[in-house]
Design a protein around this motif. Structure first.
Motif, PDB file in Angstrom:
ATOM      1  N   ARG A  58       7.181   2.258  -5.934  1.00 33.95           N
ATOM      2  CA  ARG A  58       6.117   3.107  -4.778  1.00 33.95           C
ATOM      3  C   ARG A  58       6.337   3.155  -3.627  1.00 33.95           C
ATOM      4  O   ARG A  58       6.470   4.233  -2.560  1.00 33.95           O
ATOM      5  CB  ARG A  58       4.718   3.057  -5.589  1.00 33.95           C
ATOM      6  N   ARG A 102       8.129   5.489  -1.222  1.00 29.72           N
ATOM      7  CA  ARG A 102       6.915   6.153   0.275  1.00 29.72           C
ATOM      8  C   ARG A 102       8.114   6.046   1.226  1.00 29.72           C
ATOM      9  O   ARG A 102       8.180   7.371   2.099  1.00 29.72           O
ATOM     10  CB  ARG A 102       6.071   5.288   0.515  1.00 29.72           C
ATOM     11  N   GLN A 120       0.386  -1.980   0.729  1.00 30.13           N
ATOM     12  CA  GLN A 120       0.370  -0.711  -0.372  1.00 30.13           C
ATOM     13  C   GLN A 120      -0.971  -0.014  -0.385  1.00 30.13           C
ATOM     14  O   GLN A 120      -1.898   0.738  -0.454  1.00 30.13           O
ATOM     15  CB  GLN A 120       0.637  -1.345  -1.375  1.00 30.13           C
ATOM     16  N   ILE A 121      -2.076  -2.033  -0.619  1.00 33.67           N
ATOM     17  CA  ILE A 121      -3.439  -1.836  -0.522  1.00 33.67           C
ATOM     18  C   ILE A 121      -4.066  -0.301   0.680  1.00 33.67           C
ATOM     19  O   ILE A 121      -5.217   0.308   0.516  1.00 33.67           O
ATOM     20  CB  ILE A 121      -4.271  -2.876  -0.907  1.00 33.67           C
ATOM     21  N   LEU A 179      -3.241   3.523  -0.012  1.00 29.90           N
ATOM     22  CA  LEU A 179      -4.169   4.127  -0.455  1.00 29.90           C
ATOM     23  C   LEU A 179      -5.268   3.905  -0.014  1.00 29.90           C
ATOM     24  O   LEU A 179      -5.760   4.910  -0.093  1.00 29.90           O
ATOM     25  CB  LEU A 179      -3.574   2.756  -1.823  1.00 29.90           C
ATOM     26  N   GLY A 225      -1.020   7.529   1.053  1.00 29.30           N
ATOM     27  CA  GLY A 225      -0.048   7.513   0.246  1.00 29.30           C
ATOM     28  C   GLY A 225       0.139   9.081  -0.197  1.00 29.30           C
ATOM     29  O   GLY A 225       0.104  10.252   0.302  1.00 29.30           O
ATOM     30  N   LYS A 279      -0.105  12.394  -2.180  1.00 28.05           N
ATOM     31  CA  LYS A 279      -1.137  13.241  -2.584  1.00 28.05           C
ATOM     32  C   LYS A 279      -0.895  13.018  -4.373  1.00 28.05           C
ATOM     33  O   LYS A 279      -0.560  13.486  -5.083  1.00 28.05           O
ATOM     34  CB  LYS A 279      -0.474  14.575  -2.144  1.00 28.05           C
ATOM     35  N   ARG A 290      -5.033   8.348 -10.901  1.00 32.26           N
ATOM     36  CA  ARG A 290      -4.057   7.351 -10.556  1.00 32.26           C
ATOM     37  C   ARG A 290      -4.212   6.703  -9.504  1.00 32.26           C
ATOM     38  O   ARG A 290      -2.943   5.825  -8.976  1.00 32.26           O
ATOM     39  CB  ARG A 290      -2.309   8.969  -9.992  1.00 32.26           C
ATOM     40  N   LEU A 291      -4.936   6.877  -8.374  1.00 29.38           N
ATOM     41  CA  LEU A 291      -5.470   6.335  -7.386  1.00 29.38           C
ATOM     42  C   LEU A 291      -5.672   5.156  -7.679  1.00 29.38           C
ATOM     43  O   LEU A 291      -5.272   3.593  -7.176  1.00 29.38           O
ATOM     44  CB  LEU A 291      -6.052   7.111  -5.851  1.00 29.38           C
ATOM     45  N   ASP A 338      -2.632   2.426  -9.451  1.00 27.54           N
ATOM     46  CA  ASP A 338      -2.245   2.245  -8.619  1.00 27.54           C
ATOM     47  C   ASP A 338      -3.001   1.734  -7.746  1.00 27.54           C
ATOM     48  O   ASP A 338      -2.146   0.065  -6.935  1.00 27.54           O
ATOM     49  CB  ASP A 338      -1.591   3.443  -6.897  1.00 27.54           C
ATOM     50  N   MET A 339      -4.109   1.647  -7.072  1.00 28.59           N
ATOM     51  CA  MET A 339      -4.199   0.595  -6.768  1.00 28.59           C
ATOM     52  C   MET A 339      -4.718  -0.970  -7.026  1.00 28.59           C
ATOM     53  O   MET A 339      -4.555  -1.543  -7.101  1.00 28.59           O
ATOM     54  CB  MET A 339      -6.378   0.776  -6.243  1.00 28.59           C
ATOM     55  N   ALA A 353      -1.627  -2.672  -7.386  1.00 29.58           N
ATOM     56  CA  ALA A 353      -1.362  -3.892  -6.002  1.00 29.58           C
ATOM     57  C   ALA A 353      -2.334  -4.600  -5.869  1.00 29.58           C
ATOM     58  O   ALA A 353      -1.193  -5.430  -5.540  1.00 29.58           O
ATOM     59  CB  ALA A 353      -1.853  -2.379  -4.845  1.00 29.58           C
TER      60      ALA A 353
END
Length: 461
Positions: free
Chosen positions: A79, A83, A388-389, A392, A397, A399, A404-405, A408-409, A412
């Motif tokens: 991820r 980015r 990454q944290i 987010l 990050g 959209k 999904r957020l 991803d959290m 991470a």
């Protein structure tokens, strides 16, 4: 210098220098995946089953836990690369999130890890080479062999990324052929009686899992390989993440199947004291004593492939930092797609450390340095996952919807926890001495930052 926590501008487009050269070639998905697999799996797999055998088959539980953590880390790197698909990997992410100093620490730590680990891999290769060519009695030939093992991959790097990719792909295929022979062949010669007890140590189940995990933890170093070389990967936004996850999963599968096969083909009481578990497994499956030679050849191919990949990575991170003025400018020199100065400096430092190891009788010092790298390798992981944290939480990050957020959290946080576990597994002595290495880096950063500031002041006069 970046203002920590206030970086909002989008990342610049990745630069791909010197790609017009016939010797420079971008890595596709197969080569990028081979880079990840080859760097994760070095020579350690050939001793791994014997190392965890004293704990019993409960060590397979540790494998499962570690694999989940490694995959979480791989997904996070994927991820982050999507980015910001630039060469440098953790350095790029840490600097974008937390500023120049954090980026420098990531670069410095990773660089130390790379060249010290290269020296360790060369020493391990000589041990396997001694099975084929009895050179152990001659210190001179031992040193020559160790240096040759380091310089041959370095020459492949200096020849251009085209040759780096070719060597990496071929070595990965060749080294996995015998490993797959053990992994698949072991299923046909598997005997449950050889497994021994589920828990062979006197520890509690949790203690046994943690103790075996401490040995296995560092088998997964290298998951970041594709992201570090993102600038040399075709379509990095897509291929870096895929190569990272695919390479990590395939390496984990090989680890697990080979360990299970050895557990099932070599009696537990013999495996605990084995110095060549893969050889013992091949001999048990097919008879004879040719397993030692076959495993030695495979181990050499594996180590050379790992050195090929790690040599490239050891040059890519300081190259990325040097472009931003955080490493000496000489590291920006690039030819045929390869940072030439970074390759040369890395192989020279690793060579000097290797010669020192053999001539000064400094095995204790060398082992300590190698142990320290298990800590320094995790510093970029912690900084990258923390970045990454930060991305987010700050809404920087891509959209994404709430679900999904949240996913991803969770990934991470799991990757950050896995990285902390790596630090714990390194041991107190390694962490203590590793911090000293970082403080040396702080002094280097002060020198570079002062020169950069003075140059800016002189330019305004």
């Amino acid at each position: 210098m970046h203002d920590t926590g206030t970086v909002t501008k989008p990342a610049p487009a990745p630069q791909h220098e010197d790609t017009s050269s016939k010797h420079a070639r971008r890595f596709g998905l197969p080569v990028a995946t081979a880079l990840v697999m080859g760097n994760i799996i070095g020579g350690g797999i050939f001793l791994l089953p014997a190392s965890v055998a004293p704990f019993g088959t409960i060590s397979l539980v540790a494998f499962a836990v570690l694999t989940a953590g490694a995959i979480a880390l791989a997904l996070v790197f994927g991820r982050l690369a999507r980015r910001n698909p630039q060469t440098g990997g953790p350095y790029v992410y840490a600097r974008e999130a937390f500023g120049d100093f954090a980026g420098f620490l990531a670069s410095w730590s990773y660089w130390i890890t790379a060249w010290v680990s290269n020296a360790a891999l060369a020493v391990a290769a000589v041990g396997y080479l001694d099975v084929l060519l009895p050179i152990h009695g001659s210190k001179l030939w031992t040193i020559v062999a160790a240096l040759a093992v380091q310089w041959l991959p370095a020459l492949a790097n200096l020849a251009g990324t085209r040759y780096v990719g070719a060597v990496q792909l071929v070595s990965t295929v060749l080294k996995f052929a015998p490993l797959l022979l053990v992994a698949v062949g072991g299923l046909f010669f598997f005997h449950a009686d050889n497994l021994g007890p589920f828990q062979a140590s006197n520890d509690s189940p949790l203690g046994a899992v943690s103790a075996s995990a401490a040995i296995l933890l560092f088998s997964y170093l290298g998951v970041e390989s594709a992201s570090v070389s993102a600038g040399e990967v075709r379509d990095p936004e897509r291929n870096v993440g895929r190569a990272t996850v695919l390479g990590t999963c395939l390496a984990a599968l090989v680890y697990l199947l080979c360990t299970l096969a050895v557990f099932g083909t070599v009696a537990h009481d013999k495996l605990v004291d084995s110095g060549a578990p893969m050889s013992d497994a091949v001999n048990a499956m097919f008879g004879g004593t040719w397993g030692g030679t076959a495993v030695a050849v495979s181990a050499l191919i594996s180590i050379v492939g790992a050195l090929n990949g790690w040599t490239l990575l050891s040059a890519q991170t300081p190259y990325a930092a040097a472009k931003d003025g955080l490493f000496p400018a000489v590291f920006t020199k690039k030819k045929r797609g390869t940072p030439t100065v970074g390759v040369i400096v890395t192989v020279v430092l690793a060579s000097l450390l290797t010669v020192y190891n053999y001539t000064a009788g400094s095995a204790g010092v060398f082992e300590t340095l190698v142990l320290v790298t298990t800590f320094t390798a995790t510093v970029p992981y912690l900084l990258a996952t923390a970045a990454q944290i930060y991305f987010l939480l700050s809404g920087q990050g891509h959209k994404v919807d709430g679900a999904r957020l949240a996913r991803d959290m969770v990934l991470a946080l799991a990757a950050f926890g896995f990285s902390l576990w790596l630090v714990g597994g390194a041991g107190y002595a390694a962490v203590y001495q590793g911090v000293l290495f970082l403080f040396v880096g702080v002094l280097v950063y002060a020198w570079i930052a002062a020169r950069k500031k003075r140059g800016a002041v002189d330019a305004t006069d």
